[in-house]
Design an enzyme around this catalytic site. Sequence first.
Site, PDB file in Angstrom:
ATOM      1  N   GLU A  70     -17.645  11.929 -30.255  1.00 18.75           N
ATOM      2  CA  GLU A  70     -16.306  11.686 -29.671  1.00 18.75           C
ATOM      3  C   GLU A  70     -15.452  12.961 -29.715  1.00 18.75           C
ATOM      4  O   GLU A  70     -14.260  12.925 -29.997  1.00 18.75           O
ATOM      5  CB  GLU A  70     -15.627  10.485 -30.352  1.00 18.75           C
ATOM      6  N   PRO A 103     -28.376  15.802 -21.446  1.00 19.13           N
ATOM      7  CA  PRO A 103     -29.096  16.890 -22.118  1.00 19.13           C
ATOM      8  C   PRO A 103     -28.401  18.249 -21.954  1.00 19.13           C
ATOM      9  O   PRO A 103     -28.365  19.049 -22.895  1.00 19.13           O
ATOM     10  CB  PRO A 103     -30.468  16.880 -21.431  1.00 19.13           C
TER      11      PRO A 103
HETATM   12  C1  LIG Z   1     -25.340   9.688 -33.351  1.00 18.04           C
HETATM   13  C2  LIG Z   1     -24.651  10.097 -32.094  1.00 18.04           C
HETATM   14  C3  LIG Z   1     -24.048   9.142 -31.304  1.00 18.04           C
HETATM   15  C4  LIG Z   1     -23.487   9.488 -30.080  1.00 18.04           C
HETATM   16  N1  LIG Z   1     -22.998   8.510 -29.244  1.00 18.04           N
HETATM   17  C5  LIG Z   1     -22.621   8.848 -27.984  1.00 18.04           C
HETATM   18  C6  LIG Z   1     -22.307   7.834 -27.023  1.00 18.04           C
HETATM   19  O1  LIG Z   1     -22.312   6.642 -27.318  1.00 18.04           O
HETATM   20  N2  LIG Z   1     -21.981   8.220 -25.765  1.00 18.04           N
HETATM   21  C7  LIG Z   1     -21.961   9.525 -25.387  1.00 18.04           C
HETATM   22  O2  LIG Z   1     -21.667   9.801 -24.227  1.00 18.04           O
HETATM   23  N3  LIG Z   1     -22.246  10.514 -26.261  1.00 18.04           N
HETATM   24  C8  LIG Z   1     -22.601  10.198 -27.547  1.00 18.04           C
HETATM   25  N4  LIG Z   1     -22.932  11.199 -28.441  1.00 18.04           N
HETATM   26  C9  LIG Z   1     -22.899  12.582 -28.006  1.00 18.04           C
HETATM   27  C10 LIG Z   1     -21.789  13.391 -28.667  1.00 18.04           C
HETATM   28  O3  LIG Z   1     -20.536  13.009 -28.178  1.00 18.04           O
HETATM   29  C11 LIG Z   1     -22.124  14.873 -28.410  1.00 18.04           C
HETATM   30  O4  LIG Z   1     -23.259  15.182 -29.204  1.00 18.04           O
HETATM   31  C12 LIG Z   1     -20.959  15.792 -28.739  1.00 18.04           C
HETATM   32  O5  LIG Z   1     -19.914  15.620 -27.823  1.00 18.04           O
HETATM   33  C13 LIG Z   1     -21.369  17.272 -28.743  1.00 18.04           C
HETATM   34  O6  LIG Z   1     -22.102  17.621 -27.606  1.00 18.04           O
HETATM   35  P1  LIG Z   1     -23.486  18.389 -27.766  1.00 18.04           P
HETATM   36  O7  LIG Z   1     -24.322  17.623 -28.725  1.00 18.04           O
HETATM   37  O8  LIG Z   1     -24.052  18.618 -26.419  1.00 18.04           O
HETATM   38  O9  LIG Z   1     -23.139  19.757 -28.444  1.00 18.04           O
HETATM   39  P2  LIG Z   1     -22.686  21.097 -27.685  1.00 18.04           P
HETATM   40  O10 LIG Z   1     -21.630  20.797 -26.697  1.00 18.04           O
HETATM   41  O11 LIG Z   1     -23.891  21.818 -27.220  1.00 18.04           O
HETATM   42  O12 LIG Z   1     -22.004  21.915 -28.871  1.00 18.04           O
HETATM   43  C14 LIG Z   1     -22.747  22.645 -29.852  1.00 18.04           C
HETATM   44  C15 LIG Z   1     -21.757  23.403 -30.731  1.00 18.04           C
HETATM   45  O13 LIG Z   1     -20.998  24.320 -29.946  1.00 18.04           O
HETATM   46  C16 LIG Z   1     -19.610  24.045 -30.091  1.00 18.04           C
HETATM   47  N5  LIG Z   1     -18.933  24.311 -28.811  1.00 18.04           N
HETATM   48  C17 LIG Z   1     -19.268  23.833 -27.586  1.00 18.04           C
HETATM   49  N6  LIG Z   1     -18.402  24.289 -26.664  1.00 18.04           N
HETATM   50  C18 LIG Z   1     -17.491  25.038 -27.322  1.00 18.04           C
HETATM   51  C19 LIG Z   1     -16.337  25.767 -26.930  1.00 18.04           C
HETATM   52  N7  LIG Z   1     -15.909  25.784 -25.667  1.00 18.04           N
HETATM   53  N8  LIG Z   1     -15.650  26.432 -27.876  1.00 18.04           N
HETATM   54  C20 LIG Z   1     -16.056  26.395 -29.166  1.00 18.04           C
HETATM   55  N9  LIG Z   1     -17.122  25.723 -29.601  1.00 18.04           N
HETATM   56  C21 LIG Z   1     -17.830  25.045 -28.690  1.00 18.04           C
HETATM   57  C22 LIG Z   1     -19.527  22.592 -30.498  1.00 18.04           C
HETATM   58  O14 LIG Z   1     -18.326  22.289 -31.168  1.00 18.04           O
HETATM   59  C23 LIG Z   1     -20.731  22.482 -31.401  1.00 18.04           C
HETATM   60  O15 LIG Z   1     -20.408  22.945 -32.664  1.00 18.04           O
HETATM   61  C24 LIG Z   1     -23.459  10.860 -29.681  1.00 18.04           C
HETATM   62  C25 LIG Z   1     -24.025  11.822 -30.520  1.00 18.04           C
HETATM   63  C26 LIG Z   1     -24.627  11.471 -31.691  1.00 18.04           C
HETATM   64  C27 LIG Z   1     -25.264  12.548 -32.528  1.00 18.04           C
END
Ligand SMILES: Cc1cc2nc3c(=O)[nH]c(=O)nc-3n(C[C@H](O)[C@H](O)[C@H](O)COP(=O)(O)OP(=O)(O)OC[C@H]3O[C@@H](n4cnc5c(N)ncnc54)[C@H](O)[C@@H]3O)c2cc1C
Length: 383
Positions: free
Chosen positions: A364, A127
């Site tokens: 990913e 989360p």
């Molecule tokens: C359908 C689905 C399947 C998934 N399957 C898996 C799985 O099997 N295993 C698993 O572990 N995860 C899984 N995920 C998770 C997925 O990898 C993450 O949602 C993704 O890595 C982004 O993380 P977050 O959602 O916390 O977004 P955040 O990290 O909160 O990012 C939000 C926004 O801010 C941007 N951002 C964040 N940090 C920076 C930075 N330093 N500089 C510039 N921009 C930034 C991001 O690019 C994005 O646009 C899945 C997600 C979905 C939606």
Amino acid sequence: MIRDPELLDQLIDTISRFVRERLIPNEARLADEDAVPTELLVEMKEIGLFGLSIPEEFGGLGLTMEEEALVAMELGKTSPAFRSVFGTNNGIGAQGILIDGTPEQKARYVPRLATGELLSAFCLTEPDSGSDAASLRTTAVRDGDHYVLNGTKRFITNGPEADVFTVMARTDPSNKGAGGITAFIVEGDTPGLKRGPADKKMGQKGAHTCDIIFEDCRVPAANIIGGREGQGFKTAMKVLDRGRLHISAVCVGVAERLVEESLNYAIERKQFGVPLAEHQLVQAMLADSKTEAYAGRSMVLDAARRKDTGENVSTLASCCKLFCAEMVGRVADRAVQVHGGAGYIAEYAVERFYRDVRLFRIYEGTTQIQQLVIARNMVREVS
Ligand SMILES: Cc1cc2nc3c(=O)[nH]c(=O)nc-3n(C[C@H](O)[C@H](O)[C@H](O)COP(=O)(O)OP(=O)(O)OC[C@H]3O[C@@H](n4cnc5c(N)ncnc54)[C@H](O)[C@@H]3O)c2cc1C
């Protein structure tokens, strides 16, 4: 690297026929029922799709990266949710064990992952830790021959169904960064492992995600991937490196399918007395999409070949993921535009694909994270 062109042609031919005759006709059903039909799962196992990238010694097909990319491009020509089920076994679900696992761990799990007897999942995201994966908070505290896991993993693909999970958890609380993280193999029926309700997603219906919650979940110490603490983040990054090329290849396949859908529609439908395809502004959309899909194909195959020769393709894999995920989004957008009002109606595949492809820019590693990886590597190479 293509080892035996004739064998590969046969495999691609089989997969292409399976996609055309079995998967494409069931795309709407997949979306409506939000589940891969059981008979198709059985057929996928028979063809060997669960073990595409798993070495032959463990019962898989042992495809090289170039071969896998070509196969993934074929599989991309249908709803990505079909691929998600077995793609996770070949990719993020099994690769951690394959790349860094002990011989015992490989022998215990990989053959059953290759046949699809076991379904796997990869638990990195939490989360409060997504792009900043190294800040994850799930803990694993040693207690005799076991570790006790506590924490929540979010958006885990295959979460509701998986039999075996690769879980990244912090074993060293004094190290808040990547070095404090260890990867564990956790079996799905371990007491203390709980599954949240399936998430309601924008697209890719039929592929399921949910929270995986660990509450005093006791995992044998023997299940540390590779047997050593502190290596888990490196394992996770190696897994994602390969996954990026695979996902990029899928994006290329989807883009090619959308070009085909757009072209067919533009030839069939007439406006102002001629087929849409004769209007130059529609032609521009078709040409741009064709060009971009071809660019994606070329770069993915180039990076895959380099990986097969042993080159470090970390930067190139991110370049591919960045370009191909964004590219297929543009191609899907144009596909809807070429279809006009029909493109907004669920009866047409492009409406569904438009929603499905949005995910490629997020999971990913988001587009922004790929940009950071590429630029960071570029600067590092110079200095
Ligand atoms: C359908 C689905 C399947 C998934 N399957 C898996 C799985 O099997 N295993 C698993 O572990 N995860 C899984 N995920 C998770 C997925 O990898 C993450 O949602 C993704 O890595 C982004 O993380 P977050 O959602 O916390 O977004 P955040 O990290 O909160 O990012 C939000 C926004 O801010 C941007 N951002 C964040 N940090 C920076 C930075 N330093 N500089 C510039 N921009 C930034 C991001 O690019 C994005 O646009 C899945 C997600 C979905 C939606």
